[in-house]
Design a protein around this motif. Sequence first.
Motif, PDB file in Angstrom:
ATOM      1  N   VAL A 105     -46.305  30.384 -21.316  1.00 17.41           N
ATOM      2  CA  VAL A 105     -45.721  29.774 -20.115  1.00 17.41           C
ATOM      3  C   VAL A 105     -44.199  29.884 -20.146  1.00 17.41           C
ATOM      4  O   VAL A 105     -43.558  30.173 -19.121  1.00 17.41           O
ATOM      5  CB  VAL A 105     -46.164  28.296 -19.997  1.00 17.41           C
ATOM      6  CG1 VAL A 105     -45.387  27.599 -18.877  1.00 17.41           C
ATOM      7  CG2 VAL A 105     -47.659  28.204 -19.732  1.00 17.41           C
ATOM      8  N   THR A 106     -43.603  29.699 -21.315  1.00 16.09           N
ATOM      9  CA  THR A 106     -42.140  29.760 -21.423  1.00 16.09           C
ATOM     10  C   THR A 106     -41.623  31.166 -21.139  1.00 16.09           C
ATOM     11  O   THR A 106     -40.604  31.337 -20.449  1.00 16.09           O
ATOM     12  CB  THR A 106     -41.691  29.309 -22.822  1.00 16.09           C
ATOM     13  OG1 THR A 106     -42.203  28.000 -23.083  1.00 16.09           O
ATOM     14  CG2 THR A 106     -40.176  29.281 -22.913  1.00 16.09           C
ATOM     15  N   VAL A 107     -42.295  32.182 -21.651  1.00 15.67           N
ATOM     16  CA  VAL A 107     -41.880  33.563 -21.372  1.00 15.67           C
ATOM     17  C   VAL A 107     -41.994  33.849 -19.879  1.00 15.67           C
ATOM     18  O   VAL A 107     -41.101  34.461 -19.273  1.00 15.67           O
ATOM     19  CB  VAL A 107     -42.726  34.570 -22.180  1.00 15.67           C
ATOM     20  CG1 VAL A 107     -42.400  36.011 -21.751  1.00 15.67           C
ATOM     21  CG2 VAL A 107     -42.480  34.411 -23.677  1.00 15.67           C
ATOM     22  N   ALA A 108     -43.082  33.384 -19.266  1.00 13.67           N
ATOM     23  CA  ALA A 108     -43.272  33.604 -17.831  1.00 13.67           C
ATOM     24  C   ALA A 108     -42.177  32.908 -17.024  1.00 13.67           C
ATOM     25  O   ALA A 108     -41.693  33.439 -16.021  1.00 13.67           O
ATOM     26  CB  ALA A 108     -44.650  33.114 -17.411  1.00 13.67           C
ATOM     27  N   GLU A 109     -41.766  31.729 -17.472  1.00 12.14           N
ATOM     28  CA  GLU A 109     -40.747  30.968 -16.734  1.00 12.14           C
ATOM     29  C   GLU A 109     -39.342  31.517 -16.942  1.00 12.14           C
ATOM     30  O   GLU A 109     -38.527  31.531 -16.006  1.00 12.14           O
ATOM     31  CB  GLU A 109     -40.799  29.495 -17.153  1.00 12.14           C
ATOM     32  CG  GLU A 109     -42.060  28.775 -16.681  1.00 12.14           C
ATOM     33  CD  GLU A 109     -42.117  27.337 -17.159  1.00 12.14           C
ATOM     34  OE1 GLU A 109     -42.956  26.587 -16.635  1.00 12.14           O
ATOM     35  OE2 GLU A 109     -41.328  26.972 -18.059  1.00 12.14           O
ATOM     36  N   THR A 110     -39.039  31.953 -18.146  1.00 10.43           N
ATOM     37  CA  THR A 110     -37.680  32.425 -18.443  1.00 10.43           C
ATOM     38  C   THR A 110     -37.489  33.905 -18.125  1.00 10.43           C
ATOM     39  O   THR A 110     -36.356  34.350 -17.922  1.00 10.43           O
ATOM     40  CB  THR A 110     -37.345  32.181 -19.918  1.00 10.43           C
ATOM     41  OG1 THR A 110     -38.280  32.900 -20.742  1.00 10.43           O
ATOM     42  CG2 THR A 110     -37.395  30.696 -20.248  1.00 10.43           C
ATOM     43  N   ALA A 156     -51.447  41.574 -13.687  1.00 12.89           N
ATOM     44  CA  ALA A 156     -52.327  40.854 -12.754  1.00 12.89           C
ATOM     45  C   ALA A 156     -53.160  39.823 -13.507  1.00 12.89           C
ATOM     46  O   ALA A 156     -53.347  38.691 -13.051  1.00 12.89           O
ATOM     47  CB  ALA A 156     -53.226  41.851 -12.018  1.00 12.89           C
ATOM     48  N   ALA A 157     -53.635  40.215 -14.703  1.00 15.94           N
ATOM     49  CA  ALA A 157     -54.417  39.271 -15.512  1.00 15.94           C
ATOM     50  C   ALA A 157     -53.538  38.116 -15.988  1.00 15.94           C
ATOM     51  O   ALA A 157     -53.958  36.945 -15.987  1.00 15.94           O
ATOM     52  CB  ALA A 157     -55.033  40.001 -16.706  1.00 15.94           C
ATOM     53  N   GLY A 158     -52.297  38.447 -16.411  1.00 16.07           N
ATOM     54  CA  GLY A 158     -51.392  37.400 -16.872  1.00 16.07           C
ATOM     55  C   GLY A 158     -51.058  36.407 -15.783  1.00 16.07           C
ATOM     56  O   GLY A 158     -51.016  35.195 -16.009  1.00 16.07           O
ATOM     57  N   LEU A 159     -50.817  36.919 -14.578  1.00 16.32           N
ATOM     58  CA  LEU A 159     -50.500  36.038 -13.455  1.00 16.32           C
ATOM     59  C   LEU A 159     -51.676  35.141 -13.121  1.00 16.32           C
ATOM     60  O   LEU A 159     -51.504  33.954 -12.814  1.00 16.32           O
ATOM     61  CB  LEU A 159     -50.134  36.889 -12.238  1.00 16.32           C
ATOM     62  CG  LEU A 159     -49.675  36.122 -10.992  1.00 16.32           C
ATOM     63  CD1 LEU A 159     -48.420  35.311 -11.297  1.00 16.32           C
ATOM     64  CD2 LEU A 159     -49.417  37.089  -9.844  1.00 16.32           C
ATOM     65  N   SER A 160     -52.879  35.684 -13.200  1.00 17.18           N
ATOM     66  CA  SER A 160     -54.073  34.891 -12.897  1.00 17.18           C
ATOM     67  C   SER A 160     -54.310  33.804 -13.944  1.00 17.18           C
ATOM     68  O   SER A 160     -54.659  32.669 -13.613  1.00 17.18           O
ATOM     69  CB  SER A 160     -55.287  35.818 -12.823  1.00 17.18           C
ATOM     70  OG  SER A 160     -56.465  35.084 -12.582  1.00 17.18           O
ATOM     71  N   LEU A 161     -54.094  34.154 -15.219  1.00 14.58           N
ATOM     72  CA  LEU A 161     -54.345  33.190 -16.296  1.00 14.58           C
ATOM     73  C   LEU A 161     -53.241  32.151 -16.430  1.00 14.58           C
ATOM     74  O   LEU A 161     -53.449  31.085 -17.007  1.00 14.58           O
ATOM     75  CB  LEU A 161     -54.514  33.929 -17.625  1.00 14.58           C
ATOM     76  CG  LEU A 161     -55.796  34.772 -17.752  1.00 14.58           C
ATOM     77  CD1 LEU A 161     -55.760  35.587 -19.033  1.00 14.58           C
ATOM     78  CD2 LEU A 161     -57.023  33.860 -17.735  1.00 14.58           C
ATOM     79  N   LEU A 162     -52.050  32.447 -15.916  1.00 14.20           N
ATOM     80  CA  LEU A 162     -50.926  31.530 -16.048  1.00 14.20           C
ATOM     81  C   LEU A 162     -51.244  30.162 -15.442  1.00 14.20           C
ATOM     82  O   LEU A 162     -50.929  29.122 -16.027  1.00 14.20           O
ATOM     83  CB  LEU A 162     -49.686  32.129 -15.374  1.00 14.20           C
ATOM     84  CG  LEU A 162     -48.408  31.286 -15.431  1.00 14.20           C
ATOM     85  CD1 LEU A 162     -47.985  31.030 -16.866  1.00 14.20           C
ATOM     86  CD2 LEU A 162     -47.291  31.972 -14.647  1.00 14.20           C
ATOM     87  N   ALA A 163     -51.870  30.157 -14.271  1.00 13.71           N
ATOM     88  CA  ALA A 163     -52.215  28.882 -13.621  1.00 13.71           C
ATOM     89  C   ALA A 163     -53.211  28.094 -14.470  1.00 13.71           C
ATOM     90  O   ALA A 163     -53.105  26.864 -14.599  1.00 13.71           O
ATOM     91  CB  ALA A 163     -52.786  29.146 -12.233  1.00 13.71           C
ATOM     92  N   ASP A 164     -54.181  28.790 -15.078  1.00 17.23           N
ATOM     93  CA  ASP A 164     -55.171  28.107 -15.922  1.00 17.23           C
ATOM     94  C   ASP A 164     -54.515  27.508 -17.166  1.00 17.23           C
ATOM     95  O   ASP A 164     -54.827  26.377 -17.566  1.00 17.23           O
ATOM     96  CB  ASP A 164     -56.267  29.089 -16.359  1.00 17.23           C
ATOM     97  CG  ASP A 164     -57.100  29.583 -15.193  1.00 17.23           C
ATOM     98  OD1 ASP A 164     -57.265  28.823 -14.224  1.00 17.23           O
ATOM     99  OD2 ASP A 164     -57.577  30.721 -15.251  1.00 17.23           O
ATOM    100  N   VAL A 165     -53.605  28.269 -17.766  1.00 17.99           N
ATOM    101  CA  VAL A 165     -52.931  27.781 -18.976  1.00 17.99           C
ATOM    102  C   VAL A 165     -52.063  26.572 -18.651  1.00 17.99           C
ATOM    103  O   VAL A 165     -52.042  25.580 -19.391  1.00 17.99           O
ATOM    104  CB  VAL A 165     -52.089  28.907 -19.605  1.00 17.99           C
ATOM    105  CG1 VAL A 165     -51.211  28.362 -20.729  1.00 17.99           C
ATOM    106  CG2 VAL A 165     -53.000  30.008 -20.142  1.00 17.99           C
ATOM    107  N   ARG A 166     -51.347  26.645 -17.542  1.00 19.96           N
ATOM    108  CA  ARG A 166     -50.524  25.500 -17.143  1.00 19.96           C
ATOM    109  C   ARG A 166     -51.379  24.257 -16.925  1.00 19.96           C
ATOM    110  O   ARG A 166     -51.008  23.147 -17.320  1.00 19.96           O
ATOM    111  CB  ARG A 166     -49.741  25.833 -15.875  1.00 19.96           C
ATOM    112  CG  ARG A 166     -48.478  26.640 -16.127  1.00 19.96           C
ATOM    113  CD  ARG A 166     -47.795  27.003 -14.840  1.00 19.96           C
ATOM    114  NE  ARG A 166     -46.454  27.536 -15.062  1.00 19.96           N
ATOM    115  CZ  ARG A 166     -45.850  28.377 -14.239  1.00 19.96           C
ATOM    116  NH1 ARG A 166     -46.459  28.788 -13.123  1.00 19.96           N
ATOM    117  NH2 ARG A 166     -44.631  28.812 -14.506  1.00 19.96           N
TER     118      ARG A 166
END
Length: 243
Positions: free
Chosen positions: A14-19, A63-73
């Motif tokens: 999540v931090t990598v995706a945010e930063t 695309a997979a990372g973006l989809s899983l990001l919401a689940d992880v959050r």
Amino acid sequence: MLDGLTLDQMRVFVTVAETGSFRAAAMRLSRVQSAISHAIGNLEVQLEVELFDRSGHRPQLTAAGLSLLADVRALLIKVDAMRARARGLGRGVELEITIALDPQFPLPVLGRALNAFRESCPSVAFRILSTPLGASFEALLEDRCDLAISGTDLINPAIELESLTTVRRAAVAAAHHPLAQADRPLGTSMLADHIQIVGEDPSALTGKRDYGVVSPSRWRVADNITKKTLILSGVDGAVCRSG
């Protein structure tokens, strides 16, 4: 394969995706960049998908990372909520607060107060009881609530009172009601000529008292929705304070 997932890996993701970069994530988490890369690599192995496209200057979510990001959050939010609840249990914090609320109290004021409270105590839940007039006091005296909000002036030595706000009330009627067509200011005598829709007081403490009742002809109802519906339907009634 998913048994090896760790909360740390998910927080790093999540931090990598945010930063937007491994370097920025490392700075935020006070780690070396290689540790961040290693955590993401292990997470990708566990999930068996590529979370970031590393071909460019900065890593981009796949695309997979973006989809899983919401689940992880969502998982991290639930974990944080569980930890906050556990801390509250350890400190003796109430997990649920029951409020006995007079339906005449302005709900927007209550909503703002509860939102402000939730920011400091997110693990505490609320249960709101609808208790007209003296029923709020009864619920408090009978230990059915932790806090009572009432518009009555009942004085009881067992209850500590504090003024919250002033609620202005006015006589209202349907637009086509004779009172709405009057061409002069309405006085009490004019209101007394019409039926008044009055909220029923279920309390034994104040049930025999009337608040703001000016008409000898009155219909009693159990809730504000019924009162409003009868008034808007054109029933020959005006409503002042609930009684």
